[in-house]
Design an enzyme around this catalytic site. Structure first.
Site, PDB file in Angstrom:
ATOM      1  N   HIS A  92       0.832  -1.207   0.000  1.00 41.85           N
ATOM      2  CA  HIS A  92       0.000   0.000   0.000  1.00 41.85           C
ATOM      3  C   HIS A  92       0.867   1.258   0.000  1.00 41.85           C
ATOM      4  CE1 HIS A  92      -1.661   3.159   2.784  1.00 41.85           C
ATOM      5  NE2 HIS A  92      -2.403   3.298   1.710  1.00 41.85           N
ATOM      6  N   GLU A  95       2.156   2.046  -3.355  1.00 37.82           N
ATOM      7  CA  GLU A  95       1.137   2.668  -4.204  1.00 37.82           C
ATOM      8  C   GLU A  95       1.258   4.195  -4.155  1.00 37.82           C
ATOM      9  OE1 GLU A  95      -3.346   3.911  -3.503  1.00 37.82           O
ATOM     10  OE2 GLU A  95      -2.935   1.812  -3.004  1.00 37.82           O
ATOM     11  N   HIS A  96       1.491   4.737  -2.960  1.00 32.24           N
ATOM     12  CA  HIS A  96       1.711   6.179  -2.808  1.00 32.24           C
ATOM     13  C   HIS A  96       2.951   6.623  -3.577  1.00 32.24           C
ATOM     14  CE1 HIS A  96      -0.943   7.329   0.769  1.00 32.24           C
ATOM     15  NE2 HIS A  96      -1.217   6.046   0.538  1.00 32.24           N
ATOM     16  N   GLU A 172      -2.475   8.505   7.882  1.00 32.51           N
ATOM     17  CA  GLU A 172      -3.652   7.850   7.303  1.00 32.51           C
ATOM     18  C   GLU A 172      -4.112   6.694   8.191  1.00 32.51           C
ATOM     19  OE1 GLU A 172      -4.842   5.198   3.366  1.00 32.51           O
ATOM     20  OE2 GLU A 172      -3.044   6.427   3.330  1.00 32.51           O
TER      21      GLU A 172
END
Length: 474
Positions: A92, A95-96, A172
């Site tokens: 994840h 992905e950023h 986040e």
């Protein structure tokens, strides 16, 4: 960006409770729905164009010339379940990082370009894959293909950018999980459900492991998984297949394969033979909730059985015409809401989740006890043929309706190829659903809804629970 697998399951279950699909309510005829199913089963998608480039990249093109737009997606065969031990959250996180630019494209330019031409771009990570997609006018397809092919192999992330983005991911996690009691409980229940299989780790990652990730972890991850021979490109919309193939060869085809890529063999999860229990109390909880998590059907072993289970689960507890909602919310008024959910897009046996909120007439513990008995009885008895046929009809109608969306079709073909399902079987999805028998549906439900195959979770208000134990009135 879509990051929170566990939270997404919770939200999806609640949404399924709040609104039934329109066709479901109107399909209750009291008669045999076989003729209707036979007509719906005749619907078949057009045959897509499928190619495999010399460097191993898979390319699927599905024509839809009703409007001059196209959905372009890149599917990497790596997700949270493929991370190395101690590196949870890296898929994840990466992905950023993919939006940080290359030696040819400055950071953020790709997204700015798509926005400027009136398009849409985004990305999301699941346990099993990572997707980057753009919805744009067809004339701009060469631009997005060129930039996606570029960042597939030429990504550049300076160390200071890495650490800045790591702080973003940690924040986040704070917002989406650490400050959300339902998400925290979901995490704990998933880790109890999967003791050996990597589905037990959260997609966003454990906080202490995210905090220890370094630029070298990212570089190794990129080299290990981001390569044309570990990717699928789906293109759905107003395109000419021959022109797109030529364009793909000029962009993606120039990228060299990483021959050292080998499929990660995930550890298997042993059968669960004992009921497990977890409770979480928090002052932020306003209404208590009951959760059941169960190991679902492994699609690799029997895809038909997974579809049968999905049909049964929908009839059992998805929507206000389902058995559980009718009985517990409408008739008995013992629950404010109740719903069940499973994903049919996982590579391995995914989780099944039930969520219910008790009304003021009953305690959380009482709801648990009575609901367990009720589910056991209905699953043992079996759902009626009509309830099953209604859901089969409903699922096919939903699929036909969703096929009108290029984005939905991109996801349908992409997840199918990621899971290794043959194209012809995907084209025949309506018929595959219609041909499943009630006996298969009920048997699949019995296989999953065993008492010992269950993690039970209580979500409570800490203050209320403390006062109740002390005997004080609230």
């Amino acid at each position: 960006m879509q990051h929170m697998r566990l939270l997404r399951w919770v939200i999806s279950a609640l949404l399924l409770v709040s609104g039934a699909v329109i066709s479901f309510a109107h399909a209750k005829t009291g008669g045999d729905l076989t003729p209707r199913l036979e007509k719906l089963a005749a619907f078949k998608l057009n045959t897509p164009h499928y190619y495999k480039l010399d460097n191993g990249l898979e390319l699927l093109i599905y024509e839809d010339k009703r409007a001059p737009v196209v959905a372009h997606s890149v599917w990497y065969k790596v997700g949270a379940a493929d991370e190395l031990d101690g590196e949870s959250g890296l898929a994840h996180f990466f992905e950023h990082l993919m939006f940080k630019g290359t030696k040819n494209v400055e950071p953020g330019y790709f997204s700015k370009f798509v926005a400027r031409i009136g398009g849409e771009d985004n990305a999301y990570t699941t346990n099993d894959y990572t997707v980057y997609y753009q919805n744009v006018a067809s004339e701009f397809l060469p631009n997005v293909m060129k930039m996606e092919a570029d960042r597939m192999v030429n990504l550049q992330v300076p160390d200071h950018e890495f650490y800045l983005e790591r702080d973003v991911v940690l924040e986040e996690r704070s917002m989406r999980v650490d400050n959300n009691p339902a998400a925290l409980l979901s995490e704990q229940m998933s880790s109890m459900l999967y003791r050996n299989h990597p589905y037990g780790s959260p997609t966003i990652g454990w906080r202490h492991e995210i905090a220890k990730l370094t630029p070298q972890h990212a570089r190794d991850f990129y080299k290990r998984y981001y390569a044309p021979n570990n990717a699928i490109v789906t293109i759905v919309g107003d395109v000419d297949p021959d022109e797109v193939l030529e364009l793909a060869q000029k962009t993606y085809g120039k990228n060299k394969a990483f021959k050292e890529i080998t499929p990660y063999v995930r550890p298997s999860e042993p059968p669960q033979n004992a009921r497990r229990f977890v409770t979480l109390a928090d002052d932020k909880v306003s209404l208590p909730s009951l959760f059941y998590y169960m190991q679902g059907i492994d699609p690799k072993e029997n895809l038909r059985e997974l579809y049968a289970f999905a049909i049964g689960l929908k009839a059992l507890g998805s929507g206000d015409q389902s058995y559980l909602y009718r009985k517990w919310v409408k008739e008995e008024e013992l629950a404010l809401s109740i719903g069940v959910y499973t994903s049919v897009e996982t590579i391995d046996a995914g989780p099944v989740m039930l969520q219910a909120m008790p009304s003021q007439k009953i305690s959380l513990e009482q709801l648990d006890a009575t609901l367990q008995n009720d589910i056991s009885e209905i699953v043992k008895k079996g759902l009626s043929d009509e309830d099953i046929q209604v859901v089969q009809s409903d699922m096919i109608v939903d699929f036909i309706r969703s096929s009108d969306s290029r984005g939905n079709m991109a996801r349908f073909w992409g997840t199918g190829l990621i899971r290794g399902i043959p194209i012809e079987e995907l084209r025949n999805f309506p018929a595959n659903i219609a041909n499943i028998t009630p006996d298969e549906v009920n048997e699949a439900l019995r296989k999953v809804f065993r008492q010992e195959n269950r993690v039970v979770g209580y979500l409570k208000s800490e203050t209320k629970d403390t006062l109740e134990k002390s005997g004080e009135k609230i």
